[in-house]
Design a protein around this motif. Structure first.
Motif, mmCIF file in Angstrom:
data_model
loop_
_atom_site.group_PDB
_atom_site.id
_atom_site.type_symbol
_atom_site.label_atom_id
_atom_site.label_comp_id
_atom_site.label_asym_id
_atom_site.label_seq_id
_atom_site.Cartn_x
_atom_site.Cartn_y
_atom_site.Cartn_z
ATOM 1 N N ASN A 158 0.856 -1.180 0.000
ATOM 2 C CA ASN A 158 0.000 0.000 0.000
ATOM 3 C C ASN A 158 0.896 1.235 0.000
ATOM 4 O O ASN A 158 1.509 1.560 0.994
ATOM 5 N N MET A 159 0.938 1.923 -1.122
ATOM 6 C CA MET A 159 1.854 3.048 -1.290
ATOM 7 C C MET A 159 1.233 4.395 -0.931
ATOM 8 O O MET A 159 1.808 5.432 -1.193
ATOM 9 N N GLN A 160 0.063 4.422 -0.328
ATOM 10 C CA GLN A 160 -0.631 5.680 -0.096
ATOM 11 C C GLN A 160 0.164 6.643 0.784
ATOM 12 O O GLN A 160 0.086 7.857 0.614
ATOM 13 N N ASP A 161 0.926 6.104 1.732
ATOM 14 C CA ASP A 161 1.646 6.963 2.667
ATOM 15 C C ASP A 161 3.096 7.208 2.252
ATOM 16 O O ASP A 161 3.830 7.886 2.967
ATOM 17 N N PHE A 162 3.510 6.664 1.123
ATOM 18 C CA PHE A 162 4.896 6.850 0.702
ATOM 19 C C PHE A 162 5.048 8.256 0.117
ATOM 20 O O PHE A 162 4.323 8.625 -0.811
ATOM 21 N N PRO A 163 5.981 9.077 0.636
ATOM 22 C CA PRO A 163 6.006 10.505 0.293
ATOM 23 C C PRO A 163 6.713 10.865 -1.013
ATOM 24 O O PRO A 163 6.763 12.035 -1.367
ATOM 25 N N PHE A 164 7.268 9.880 -1.726
ATOM 26 C CA PHE A 164 8.036 10.190 -2.927
ATOM 27 C C PHE A 164 7.400 9.521 -4.147
ATOM 28 O O PHE A 164 7.727 8.377 -4.490
#
Length: 207
Positions: A158-164
């Motif tokens: 789940n990449m929703q919180d990845f900032p880049f």
């Protein structure tokens, strides 16, 4: 390929791509080139189909992992083989795949969690073997390491919180796995990791 396996493979591909909730029995029948009646004669309902898809995927994964372990020269080679399979799963699978199963089919999700635990224990055994081979550091707690790696890989889906946003989920997966491996490796183990990176990942980037 027999009809049942064709349906399971087709359903798995669809569910990985768009999530189980969005997959309909009409869609499966159409993709398989069969009638709905034939589909329902093989799988009486969608719940039954999804449950069998999860079991089928587990059987396929176990067969791949057994082949990897039999052919690997050492435990780190085996871990790299498992990583390659997991990387492909991450690349092809929508994050809603597991979310849909957890929300809509809790009994099936319980089966999935049991499979996940078996994989984690198998991973712990491989890490223990790596210690015996002098590839992993002697102070590593195998079950803790396996738990951390398994949960990191799961959460990265789940990449929703990845900032880049310039990085793909596959690139994040590569970084997380390889940095974990470097963290538990001896000098001998580090050589195997870097050889794998040069032969596999760097070649892909150049192409």
């Amino acid at each position: 390929m027999e009809l049942r396996e064709k349906i399971l493979r087709t359903s798995m591909d669809l569910m990985m791509r768009i999530g189980p909730q969005s997959v309909t029995m009409d869609m499966v029948a159409r993709e398989c080139g069969i009638s709905k009646r034939t589909l329902y004669e093989t799988f009486p309902n969608k719940h039954n189909l999804i449950s069998d898809v999860i079991k089928y995927n587990q059987q396929q994964s176990n067969a791949k992992f057994n082949e990897i372990f039999e052919q690997a020269a050492n435990s780190f080679d085996a871990l790299m083989g498992v990583y390659t399979v997991a990387r492909e799963f991450i690349r092809k699978t929508s994050p809603v795949f597991i979310a849909d199963i957890k929300r809509l089919y809790p009994e099936v999700f319980d089966e999935y969690k049991a499979q996940e635990m078996n994989h984690m224990l198998s991973l712990a055994r491989v890490i223990h073997k790596a210690k015996e081979e002098g590839l992993a550091l002697p102070g590593i707690k195998c079950k803790i390491a396996a738990f951390i790696l398994t949960n990191n890989m799961k959460n990265l889906h789940n990449m929703q919180d990845f900032p880049f946003p310039e990085y793909t989920v596959t690139e994040v997966f590569d970084g997380a796995f390889l940095n974990f491996m470097r963290g538990i490796a001896t000098t001998k183990g580090q050589e195997i990791i870097e050889n794998f990176v040069v032969k596999n990942l760097l070649k892909k980037e150049e192409n």
